[in-house]
Enzyme design. Structure first.
Site, PDB file in Angstrom:
ATOM      1  N   HIS A  89      -5.817  -0.363  -4.823  1.00  0.00           N
ATOM      2  CA  HIS A  89      -6.068   0.690  -3.844  1.00  0.00           C
ATOM      3  C   HIS A  89      -6.941   1.744  -4.508  1.00  0.00           C
ATOM      4  CE1 HIS A  89      -2.499  -1.425  -2.399  1.00  0.00           C
ATOM      5  NE2 HIS A  89      -2.982  -1.147  -1.205  1.00  0.00           N
ATOM      6  N   GLN A 112       0.139 -10.559  -4.114  1.00  0.00           N
ATOM      7  CA  GLN A 112      -1.244 -10.187  -3.836  1.00  0.00           C
ATOM      8  C   GLN A 112      -1.859  -9.485  -5.046  1.00  0.00           C
ATOM      9  OE1 GLN A 112      -0.310  -7.895  -0.185  1.00  0.00           O
ATOM     10  NE2 GLN A 112      -1.744  -9.258   0.845  1.00  0.00           N
ATOM     11  N   ARG A 128       7.329 -11.424   4.063  1.00  0.00           N
ATOM     12  CA  ARG A 128       7.092 -11.393   5.497  1.00  0.00           C
ATOM     13  C   ARG A 128       7.878 -12.507   6.172  1.00  0.00           C
ATOM     14  NH1 ARG A 128       0.550 -10.189   5.306  1.00  0.00           N
ATOM     15  NH2 ARG A 128       0.742  -8.330   3.957  1.00  0.00           N
ATOM     16  N   ASP A 176      -3.478  -6.892  -5.413  1.00  0.00           N
ATOM     17  CA  ASP A 176      -3.806  -5.678  -4.674  1.00  0.00           C
ATOM     18  C   ASP A 176      -4.382  -4.605  -5.581  1.00  0.00           C
ATOM     19  OD1 ASP A 176      -3.605  -5.581  -1.960  1.00  0.00           O
ATOM     20  OD2 ASP A 176      -1.455  -5.250  -1.909  1.00  0.00           O
ATOM     21  N   CYS A 231       0.772  -1.253   0.000  1.00  0.00           N
ATOM     22  CA  CYS A 231       0.000   0.000   0.000  1.00  0.00           C
ATOM     23  C   CYS A 231       0.800   1.298   0.000  1.00  0.00           C
ATOM     24  CB  CYS A 231      -1.008  -0.005   1.141  1.00  0.00           C
ATOM     25  SG  CYS A 231      -0.473  -0.770   2.659  1.00  0.00           S
ATOM     26  N   HIS A 282      -8.438  -0.637   0.433  1.00  0.00           N
ATOM     27  CA  HIS A 282      -7.498  -1.677   0.012  1.00  0.00           C
ATOM     28  C   HIS A 282      -8.336  -2.913  -0.328  1.00  0.00           C
ATOM     29  CE1 HIS A 282      -4.174   0.320   2.524  1.00  0.00           C
ATOM     30  NE2 HIS A 282      -5.290   0.858   2.984  1.00  0.00           N
ATOM     31  N   LYS A 322     -11.443  -4.336   8.323  1.00  0.00           N
ATOM     32  CA  LYS A 322     -11.539  -4.984   7.015  1.00  0.00           C
ATOM     33  C   LYS A 322     -12.666  -6.003   6.996  1.00  0.00           C
ATOM     34  CE  LYS A 322      -7.794  -8.102   8.446  1.00  0.00           C
ATOM     35  NZ  LYS A 322      -6.697  -8.965   7.992  1.00  0.00           N
TER      36      LYS A 322
END
Length: 408
Positions: free
Chosen positions: A152, A148, A130, A150, A101, A282, A236
């Site tokens: 935004h 991911q 991670r 992802d 993000c 997100h 979320k």
């Protein structure tokens, strides 16, 4: 899924030299990933998303501003320090990104935005890293490097509910297209008794949590609430799916975030020429490709729908004399974007069919003297067994819809 993934030649691990929790995708697994990715990208373009691409690392200051450093510090790989800092002790260096993000935030900041521009929807298949503990790693469902889907969304406060509902619909499309009928929706909230784990003012958290409740209330979704499961920057909506062992995994996720726009001082110009703060959503319908594929493998036992199968059709000549015709058939299929292999090994026809069945290839086309003379193929389905002998064009017409990726 680890057993099936090995049998189908989808992925592999080398914990000794590459490292634990770092899957390597073999050609068939990469085809599977790319097909999922392309299918979602095409749907996103229809819905007004713009593709972006960002680096795998960033300066520590970027993550200090976002709050990932130090709020997410325990789950990150150690930073690459190149400056130990001066008298104030502030280190400088780079960090493998644990989340995508902050980078799209900087892309949003690259331009001035009017209310007429909103919503701005930026989509990226971004890889993050991670430092999961070794004992917590497990196949594809918990890894140290993953991608991911992802996106935004930067929108005005009045657009939050509509955008959130649209993303719920997209996530449900993804789950439906792959026959995930049994799932639970979870509204993940912060723990009010442990506010130190989270960034942002109480009023922003209250606003974000209520925005999710309001959006969910306007859908047919039955969602439970879980305290303490929020991200450190916002609440979320998570989509929870069980694997073959009954373990629950989070796949898709949608988050409402009032905090990062404030921390990065994001703005847009409203109808009265005043600078206002956008809201950030997100979203990741797959969650991570690794976990999604791991759960999908178990869900369907490796029997992927035809449009997703790494090899959709296997052409099987009954002997070496018919290898050339088998290759001609394969070329006809490739010209229609069918993923096809030809088995020219010297094994028996029965063995070739059994091998294709074991690989869970949706269609097998057996060719011999009769088929070559007539310009036909003998069709065998993985699901239904032996079928008709038909021209290649007829086979393509009869199965055309099965080969087309779609979230509809």
């Amino acid at each position: 899924h680890r057993k099936i993934g090995k049998e189908l030649d989808l992925f592999t691990f080398d914990t000794d030299e590459v490292g634990p929790g770092l899957p390597m995708w073999l050609p068939k697994g990469t085809t599977l990933r790319q097909t999922l990715r392309q299918t979602l990208q095409e749907e996103q373009i229809k819905q007004g998303y713009k593709p972006v691409c960002t680096p795998h690392i960033g300066r520590l200051d970027l993550y200090r501003t976002s709050g990932h450093y130090p709020y997410y510090k325990e789950d990150q790989f150690p930073p690459m320090i190149f400056d130990e800092g001066d008298e104030d002790g502030t280190e400088d260096g780079y960090l493998l990104k644990p989340m995508n993000c902050p980078h799209p935030v900087k892309i949003y900041q690259n331009d001035m935005h009017s209310y007429r521009d909103l919503p701005v929807r930026l989509a990226e298949f971004g890889t993050v890293y991670r430092h999961e503990q070794t004992g917590e790693l497990g196949g594809l469902t918990r890894v140290r490097g993953f991608t991911q889907d992802d996106a935004h969304i930067f929108c005005a406060p009045g657009q939050v509910k509509g955008e959130f509902i649209d993303v719920i619909d997209l996530t449900l499309k993804v789950l439906s297209a792959l026959d995930f009928e049994q799932f639970e929706a979870q509204i993940s909230l912060r723990d009010p008794a442990d506010k130190e784990k989270y960034v942002g003012r109480d009023e922003l958290w209250d606003r974000a949590e209520q925005a999710i409740r309001d959006a969910v209330a306007e859908t047919d979704l039955d969602a439970r609430e879980e305290i303490g499961e929020a991200a450190f920057y916002g609440p979320k909506l998570d989509f929870m799916v069980e694997d073959a062992l009954g373990r629950e995994w989070q796949l898709g996720t949608i988050q409402v975030d009032y905090n990062l726009p404030e921390r990065f001082e994001l703005t847009y110009v409203d109808e009265t020429d005043e600078r206002k703060r956008p809201v950030m959503i997100h979203r990741a319908p797959f969650g991570s490709l690794e976990r999604f594929i791991g759960v999908l493998i178990e869900h369907c036992g490796g029997n992927f729908p035809t449009w997703l199968a790494p090899v959709q059709t296997q052409v099987i000549p009954v002997g070496d004399d018919f290898n050339d015709y088998a290759r001609e058939v394969a070329q006809q299929l490739r010209e229609q974007d069918v993923r096809v292999d030809v088995d020219t090994s010297d094994e028996t026809v029965g063995y070739k069919i059994r091998r294709a069945e074991t690989q869970k290839i949706p269609y097998m086309l057996v060719v011999g003297e009769r088929e070559e003379e007539a310009g036909t193929v003998s069709v065998r389905s993985h699901d239904e067994g032996q079928q008709d002998t038909v021209p290649v064009d007829t086979f393509l017409e009869q199965t055309a819809e099965e080969f087309v990726p779609s979230l509809n």
